[in-house]
Design a protein around this motif. Structure first.
Motif, PDB file in Angstrom:
ATOM      1  N   GLY A 185       0.809  -1.208   0.000  1.00  0.00           N
ATOM      2  CA  GLY A 185       0.000   0.000   0.000  1.00  0.00           C
ATOM      3  C   GLY A 185       0.842   1.258   0.000  1.00  0.00           C
ATOM      4  N   ALA A 186       1.946   1.231   0.772  1.00  0.00           N
ATOM      5  CA  ALA A 186       2.833   2.393   0.814  1.00  0.00           C
ATOM      6  C   ALA A 186       3.512   2.617  -0.529  1.00  0.00           C
ATOM      7  N   ALA A 187       3.892   1.528  -1.203  1.00  0.00           N
ATOM      8  CA  ALA A 187       4.570   1.650  -2.495  1.00  0.00           C
ATOM      9  C   ALA A 187       3.644   2.209  -3.563  1.00  0.00           C
ATOM     10  N   ILE A 188       2.415   1.721  -3.619  1.00  0.00           N
ATOM     11  CA  ILE A 188       1.510   2.255  -4.650  1.00  0.00           C
ATOM     12  C   ILE A 188       1.132   3.694  -4.315  1.00  0.00           C
ATOM     13  N   GLY A 189       1.092   4.017  -3.008  1.00  0.00           N
ATOM     14  CA  GLY A 189       0.815   5.392  -2.630  1.00  0.00           C
ATOM     15  C   GLY A 189       1.890   6.343  -3.110  1.00  0.00           C
ATOM     16  N   THR A 190       3.137   5.878  -3.107  1.00  0.00           N
ATOM     17  CA  THR A 190       4.264   6.700  -3.554  1.00  0.00           C
ATOM     18  C   THR A 190       4.374   6.743  -5.071  1.00  0.00           C
ATOM     19  N   LEU A 191       4.246   5.593  -5.712  1.00  0.00           N
ATOM     20  CA  LEU A 191       4.569   5.483  -7.134  1.00  0.00           C
ATOM     21  C   LEU A 191       3.391   5.742  -8.068  1.00  0.00           C
ATOM     22  N   PHE A 192       2.168   5.415  -7.611  1.00  0.00           N
ATOM     23  CA  PHE A 192       1.055   5.403  -8.568  1.00  0.00           C
ATOM     24  C   PHE A 192      -0.173   6.210  -8.161  1.00  0.00           C
ATOM     25  N   ALA A 193      -0.486   6.278  -6.875  1.00  0.00           N
ATOM     26  CA  ALA A 193      -1.763   6.876  -6.468  1.00  0.00           C
ATOM     27  C   ALA A 193      -1.969   8.299  -6.976  1.00  0.00           C
ATOM     28  N   PRO A 194      -0.947   9.171  -6.964  1.00  0.00           N
ATOM     29  CA  PRO A 194      -1.205  10.543  -7.438  1.00  0.00           C
ATOM     30  C   PRO A 194      -1.527  10.632  -8.921  1.00  0.00           C
ATOM     31  N   TYR A 195      -1.277   9.547  -9.662  1.00  0.00           N
ATOM     32  CA  TYR A 195      -1.439   9.592 -11.119  1.00  0.00           C
ATOM     33  C   TYR A 195      -2.483   8.570 -11.576  1.00  0.00           C
ATOM     34  N   GLY A 196      -3.456   8.319 -10.703  1.00  0.00           N
ATOM     35  CA  GLY A 196      -4.437   7.267 -10.954  1.00  0.00           C
ATOM     36  C   GLY A 196      -5.268   7.466 -12.199  1.00  0.00           C
ATOM     37  N   ASP A 197      -5.303   8.709 -12.715  1.00  0.00           N
ATOM     38  CA  ASP A 197      -6.133   8.959 -13.891  1.00  0.00           C
ATOM     39  C   ASP A 197      -5.574   8.313 -15.152  1.00  0.00           C
ATOM     40  N   VAL A 198      -4.282   7.956 -15.173  1.00  0.00           N
ATOM     41  CA  VAL A 198      -3.700   7.382 -16.389  1.00  0.00           C
ATOM     42  C   VAL A 198      -3.247   5.933 -16.196  1.00  0.00           C
ATOM     43  N   ILE A 199      -3.458   5.373 -15.024  1.00  0.00           N
ATOM     44  CA  ILE A 199      -2.985   4.023 -14.729  1.00  0.00           C
ATOM     45  C   ILE A 199      -4.144   3.041 -14.847  1.00  0.00           C
ATOM     46  N   PRO A 200      -3.987   1.980 -15.629  1.00  0.00           N
ATOM     47  CA  PRO A 200      -5.051   0.972 -15.718  1.00  0.00           C
ATOM     48  C   PRO A 200      -5.428   0.460 -14.336  1.00  0.00           C
ATOM     49  N   GLU A 201      -6.699   0.255 -14.128  1.00  0.00           N
ATOM     50  CA  GLU A 201      -7.214  -0.074 -12.800  1.00  0.00           C
ATOM     51  C   GLU A 201      -6.543  -1.300 -12.195  1.00  0.00           C
ATOM     52  N   ASP A 202      -6.211  -2.286 -13.049  1.00  0.00           N
ATOM     53  CA  ASP A 202      -5.680  -3.544 -12.517  1.00  0.00           C
ATOM     54  C   ASP A 202      -4.154  -3.621 -12.580  1.00  0.00           C
ATOM     55  N   PHE A 203      -3.478  -2.510 -12.906  1.00  0.00           N
ATOM     56  CA  PHE A 203      -2.033  -2.593 -13.109  1.00  0.00           C
ATOM     57  C   PHE A 203      -1.277  -2.992 -11.847  1.00  0.00           C
ATOM     58  N   THR A 204      -1.542  -2.321 -10.726  1.00  0.00           N
ATOM     59  CA  THR A 204      -0.758  -2.590  -9.516  1.00  0.00           C
ATOM     60  C   THR A 204      -0.988  -4.009  -9.002  1.00  0.00           C
ATOM     61  N   LEU A 205      -2.221  -4.483  -9.098  1.00  0.00           N
ATOM     62  CA  LEU A 205      -2.483  -5.857  -8.665  1.00  0.00           C
ATOM     63  C   LEU A 205      -1.825  -6.858  -9.616  1.00  0.00           C
ATOM     64  N   ALA A 206      -1.805  -6.531 -10.909  1.00  0.00           N
ATOM     65  CA  ALA A 206      -1.137  -7.405 -11.874  1.00  0.00           C
ATOM     66  C   ALA A 206       0.370  -7.417 -11.616  1.00  0.00           C
ATOM     67  N   ALA A 207       0.934  -6.256 -11.318  1.00  0.00           N
ATOM     68  CA  ALA A 207       2.371  -6.196 -11.030  1.00  0.00           C
ATOM     69  C   ALA A 207       2.715  -7.014  -9.798  1.00  0.00           C
ATOM     70  N   ARG A 208       1.800  -7.105  -8.869  1.00  0.00           N
ATOM     71  CA  ARG A 208       2.019  -7.878  -7.643  1.00  0.00           C
ATOM     72  C   ARG A 208       1.898  -9.379  -7.885  1.00  0.00           C
ATOM     73  N   SER A 209       0.885  -9.774  -8.654  1.00  0.00           N
ATOM     74  CA  SER A 209       0.614 -11.197  -8.826  1.00  0.00           C
ATOM     75  C   SER A 209       1.398 -11.820  -9.977  1.00  0.00           C
ATOM     76  N   ASN A 210       1.745 -11.019 -10.989  1.00  0.00           N
ATOM     77  CA  ASN A 210       2.451 -11.553 -12.153  1.00  0.00           C
ATOM     78  C   ASN A 210       3.466 -10.535 -12.660  1.00  0.00           C
ATOM     79  N   PRO A 211       4.517 -10.266 -11.881  1.00  0.00           N
ATOM     80  CA  PRO A 211       5.454  -9.186 -12.241  1.00  0.00           C
ATOM     81  C   PRO A 211       6.161  -9.405 -13.568  1.00  0.00           C
ATOM     82  N   ASP A 212       6.333 -10.653 -13.981  1.00  0.00           N
ATOM     83  CA  ASP A 212       7.021 -10.914 -15.246  1.00  0.00           C
ATOM     84  C   ASP A 212       6.211 -10.452 -16.451  1.00  0.00           C
ATOM     85  N   ALA A 213       4.921 -10.221 -16.239  1.00  0.00           N
ATOM     86  CA  ALA A 213       4.084  -9.744 -17.341  1.00  0.00           C
ATOM     87  C   ALA A 213       4.296  -8.263 -17.610  1.00  0.00           C
TER      88      ALA A 213
END
Length: 287
Positions: A128-156
């Motif tokens: 939660g802290a990492a996504i808050g730093t890296l992605f949360a302020p820019y949520g308007d351009v980030i696909p909704e499932d990106f952070t969860l996908a990066a967590r569950s399947n980082p090689d993708a």
């Protein structure tokens, strides 16, 4: 014959010792080519078995052993019982060489990589802290499932994207260390760490806690207008991962744009699932 399974060493006991006692103990440990934790564990086992420490069976004197028992190299002297020791346990986890100051290398090692922070191994709060730093302020351009996908399947995730994320994460860690190092001596004392890291976290929590209830609900995870961050360009990891994007028409990030990220963050900060984030849960997100 079956090998006896190892017992996981998951617990720590903290005691306060003087600087001179700790230095003498560590010097005795070094002279005997052992480790502080090994000596402490031996002292504990001897005391459990015999009800006392036998001088001839331990590598340090009974006085030092009694002082060291349970220390697990976490000891740090307090000038008085009234000293604010907030953040001491975290500081000692970072201070791996036990010299009572933090180097930038120790801090970077503790913070680890962005890929680790976003992985299941890091725990939900750190994620939660990492996504808050890296992605949360820019949520308007980030696909909704990106952070969860990066967590569950980082090689993708494309390697160029990961490289850019790591670069931004590294810069973030460097800025945090520099901000803590108030006297610019390239080392961070406990006082500097406590005053910057813990105090700033508390101020951030209090700003979000707009109803002063002592806990954050989901609506409070979204900054109010006067707490929103401003930016005039997206950071490089956003453009590398998601392409060049038009900036929001307003310099302020719209609360509605942040709402989806806030819902995700709420799930990971709210460790006890009671639909609010306590100060302890908020602090744990940075551990």
């Amino acid at each position: 014959m079956a090998r006896k399974p190892r017992v996981k060493k998951s617990e720590a006991v903290e005691v306060r010792v003087s600087y001179d006692e700790k230095q003498a103990f560590m010097e005795a440990v070094d002279r005997r080519s052992t480790t502080a934790s090994a000596v402490v564990r031996e002292a504990m086992l001897l005391f459990i078995a015999n009800g006392r420490l036998r001088r001839r069976n331990i590598m340090v004197s009974a006085t030092l052993a009694a002082t060291a028992a349970g220390m697990i190299f976490l000891g740090m002297a307090a000038k008085s019982s009234g000293d604010d020791m907030t953040g001491l346990s975290e500081f000692n986890r970072i201070d791996t060489n036990i010299d009572r100051v933090l180097s930038e290398h120790e801090f970077r090692t503790y913070m680890n990589t962005a890929r680790h922070a976003l992985s299941p191994e890091s725990g939900a709060a750190a994620f939660g802290a990492a996504i808050g730093t890296l992605f949360a302020p820019y949520g308007d351009v980030i696909p909704e499932d990106f952070t969860l996908a990066a967590r569950s399947n980082p090689d993708a995730v494309d390697q160029a994207c990961w490289n850019s994320i790591e670069s931004s994460w590294s810069n973030h860690i460097g800025r945090r260390f520099t901000a803590m190092d108030v006297d610019a001596d390239t080392l961070v004392s406990f006082a500097e760490f406590r005053d910057r890291e813990i105090t700033q976290r508390r101020r951030s929590f209090d700003r979000l806690d707009r109803n002063a209830s002592g806990a954050l609900d989901q609506d409070e995870m979204v900054p109010s207008d006067d707490n929103q961050s401003t930016f005039n360009q997206y950071p490089s990891h956003i453009t590398v991962c998601f392409g060049e994007q038009p900036l929001p028409q307003s310099e302020l990030v719209e609360p509605a744009r942040i709402q989806q990220a806030a819902e995700t963050m709420m799930r990971f900060y709210d460790l006890d699932r009671n639909e609010e984030v306590s100060w302890d849960e908020y602090r744990a997100a940075f551990d």
